[in-house]
Design an enzyme around this catalytic site. Sequence first.
Site, mmCIF file in Angstrom:
data_model
loop_
_atom_site.group_PDB
_atom_site.id
_atom_site.type_symbol
_atom_site.label_atom_id
_atom_site.label_comp_id
_atom_site.label_asym_id
_atom_site.label_seq_id
_atom_site.Cartn_x
_atom_site.Cartn_y
_atom_site.Cartn_z
ATOM 1 N N ASP A 86 50.417 37.466 28.185
ATOM 2 C CA ASP A 86 50.582 36.413 29.203
ATOM 3 C C ASP A 86 49.513 36.453 30.284
ATOM 4 O O ASP A 86 49.742 36.942 31.394
ATOM 5 C CB ASP A 86 51.968 36.544 29.846
ATOM 6 C CG ASP A 86 53.081 36.360 28.832
ATOM 7 O OD1 ASP A 86 52.808 35.834 27.731
ATOM 8 O OD2 ASP A 86 54.219 36.750 29.138
ATOM 9 N N ASP A 107 57.032 38.698 19.222
ATOM 10 C CA ASP A 107 56.844 38.788 20.675
ATOM 11 C C ASP A 107 57.819 39.835 21.220
ATOM 12 O O ASP A 107 58.699 40.308 20.500
ATOM 13 C CB ASP A 107 57.144 37.394 21.260
ATOM 14 C CG ASP A 107 56.868 37.294 22.745
ATOM 15 O OD1 ASP A 107 56.072 38.094 23.268
ATOM 16 O OD2 ASP A 107 57.449 36.386 23.384
ATOM 17 N N GLU A 113 57.448 45.322 22.834
ATOM 18 C CA GLU A 113 56.953 46.554 23.499
ATOM 19 C C GLU A 113 57.961 47.702 23.405
ATOM 20 O O GLU A 113 57.503 48.842 23.357
ATOM 21 C CB GLU A 113 56.610 46.261 24.961
ATOM 22 C CG GLU A 113 55.387 45.363 25.135
ATOM 23 C CD GLU A 113 55.609 43.920 24.672
ATOM 24 O OE1 GLU A 113 56.736 43.435 24.805
ATOM 25 O OE2 GLU A 113 54.664 43.326 24.148
HETATM 26 O O1 MIG Z 1 59.534 36.235 28.315
HETATM 27 O O2 MIG Z 1 58.685 33.197 23.919
HETATM 28 O O3 MIG Z 1 53.964 36.450 25.676
HETATM 29 O O4 MIG Z 1 53.557 33.984 24.487
HETATM 30 O O5 MIG Z 1 55.519 32.007 24.870
HETATM 31 C C1 MIG Z 1 58.584 35.371 27.777
HETATM 32 C C2 MIG Z 1 58.278 32.821 25.190
HETATM 33 C C3 MIG Z 1 58.613 35.446 26.284
HETATM 34 C C4 MIG Z 1 56.243 35.877 26.119
HETATM 35 C C5 MIG Z 1 55.045 35.645 25.264
HETATM 36 C C6 MIG Z 1 54.687 34.194 25.293
HETATM 37 C C7 MIG Z 1 55.839 33.366 24.794
HETATM 38 C C8 MIG Z 1 57.075 33.625 25.675
HETATM 39 N N1 MIG Z 1 57.364 35.066 25.665
#
Ligand code: MIG
Length: 798
Positions: free
Chosen positions: A485, A407, A410
């Site tokens: 999200d 996650d 980016e």
């Molecule tokens: O700032 O890890 O898209 O799926 O549950 C949020 C917590 C960070 C974003 C991800 C989401 C995940 C969440 N993450």
Amino acid sequence: MILNTELEYKGNLFPSKIVFYKKNVDTLYFKTENNVTLQVTVERDSVLRFRFATSSIFENDFSYGITMYASKGYNKLEIEEDKNNYIITTSKLICHISKLDLRTAIFDAKDKTLICEDELGFHWEESYEFGGDIVKMSKTSLDGESYFGLGDKPVDINLKGKRFENWATDSYAYVRGADPIYKAIPFYLGLHHKKAYGIFFDNTFRSYFDFCQEKRNVTSFWADGGEMNYYFIYGPEMSEVVSNYTDLTGRPHHIPPLWALGFHQCKWSYYPEAKVKEVTNMFRELKIPCDAIYLDIDYMEGFRCFTWNKEYFPDPKRMVKELADDGFKTVAIIDPGIKIDNEYSVYKEALEKDYFCKRADGPYMKGKVWPGECYFPDFTKPEVREWWADLFKELIEDIGVKGVWNDMNEPAVMDVPGKTFPNDVRHDYDGNPCSHRKAHNIYGMQMARATYHGLKKFSYPKRPFVITRSAYSGTQRYTSTWTGDNVATWDHLALANIQVQRMCMSGFSFAGSDIGGFAEQPNGELFTRWVQLGVFHPFFRVHSSGDHGDQEPWAFGPTMTDIVRKFIEIRYQLLPYLYTAFWRYTEDGIPILKSLVLFDQHDQHTNYRNDEFIFGEKILVCPILEQNAKGRRMYFPIGKWYNFWDNSIVIGGEEKWVDADIDSMPIFIKEGAIIPKYPIQQYVGEKIIEQLELDVYFKEGKEVSEVFEDAQDGFDYKKGRYSLRNFNLVGKTNSLTILQFKSGKFITTYETFKINIHSLPFKIKSIEVDNEEIDIKMLNGNITFVITKEFRELHIIG
Ligand code: MIG
């Protein structure tokens, strides 16, 4: 500060006339009077690569997007010249290059029709601040041309009339039309006069695509730096374009383990251990199939990657084993940010070995993410990727985690403008040092790649499973993905449908959305409709952020629970069908979901459809996207379709109303299809498959179906240990014949097929299997019987 750069501003610059031409095997060089060089490489008969250097010096030719396995070679290459052009001819294409200004025009070699032509063509602007050029290309948009692809863009399937940007961006609760979001996939398809081509602009800088927005008949693309470096990919079928694009940028290195195609349950976050168990136990108690359970960031000690919070999870190895014994594979999240903490071994090691990204003048790239202030590994350095891969040893090999979820790659940074690294951050870029301007869009891909290699190493002899949020072209080689999200709204359900279809036609089929919506809370109806769609998405996972209530299948009362269970069961029955589609996709790059336009580009009605799609090769699906709907109108592609629920026949080529109350959804089977089905299991591997069901849908004419099986995990299938069955169906007014051809060395656990014939236009007189007559039993107009899996010819005579 220099306030006025006007003296430096030269505006758009253009190539002038060709003064020199040279050919070197498959590559042609054209140099202009003003020192621009165009390099054209004939990659394949249907794939040409164009590269421009504005001062005739090319960059080191390096790409993360192109796979080393891309095929090369052509059957024909002729170069001629006439008064105005150099003319390159392959067996598929004719390409004109204007002697006056390097502009190109590409024609179909067979019927000489124009496929794609430069408008202004290549031009550039010098970049005073960063050096190098802002490189630009414009093409004429031909009569009735439509545009598709471009990875994850939350807008209608047809991109015509819109402008987009590629810059991977964390996009919490994005809205329809938001751009850019998490991924950067600079590949699009053009379709006009029923012929399709693709353009892959392999430039990782921030890039832009304009599909007739600025000018009605011009399509253009440009980037903030780097080279004008693009591949022209011919079809003429859209599926051929995608297949050729994935030949260049790669297909998954292997099919996913079968369990990864089951249902996944996720939430931010399930903790402590007792909560995880409560959820998994509930699945088993309620008999809702589920294969994977996810651990979001709270499993870690203060969000430090590769650690565990011992209070919540005192003995992860035991827990993961217990979950595994109950059929659950544990998937754990790993983010790129490494907490600045002198007591933390991952941090200390990376610091010692100099693996963190730095700013231009030397300081580390410091950014706030979940753990607080962090440094970030430079995944664009091979040595760093190897180190990162090795970090997974404990998690995978010792603890037994089966999948990893990347996650925030980016990369996302909190509380800063742009939500990411500043431009001046330095990267190794595999020995081609550069700034973040160039590395940004591939940072997430390289993280997922390193993660993939770690999992591959430590999961062996099983297959690795990785999911990533960010991606660039080619990321499909390593990992699956989700659309980030989203929000629990009906419009987002419609978007999820479009986004996953578009990912599939952009070469990245292993994709899904957060079912039910990540932000906010769905009501039971929305959740159920979303699960119904998810059944037909390659990646099938419920996920939501914790602060908006529960999103487990049972969270919306018993009626919805029963419907959700029924649909997840359909997914489990269709596993061999989906697995076969995955195998096709990994072999040939054929998208697992086919938007109607990709399924039948010759039917104009398909060009602007969004909702309907083909799942695999034979199943037409259309999700219900409105509250309180009792059905909907949908377009049926040309052909005959059987209603999955009642076998009634629909003749395609027009829009029709379909009933679909909350316990149903529009699902149709292509006539002539043979759909393989497994029994319902609570998780993959729960049962030994003792019989394969084959649902046979009569057609007057011919249709080919296939089913691919193997050990459901591991790499033996690559050595020939697979079972591929081809079924050739031939239907006539008073007979139905199925011929089976089998290949591969894998021996399936079952010995028999249960054949279910769904409606026949004639009364059966006899059934012969390899010329021997068998007994038949009639069931409510359907005909069901069991035959050996080794049959060669099944003959039903009316
Ligand atoms: O700032 O890890 O898209 O799926 O549950 C949020 C917590 C960070 C974003 C991800 C989401 C995940 C969440 N993450």
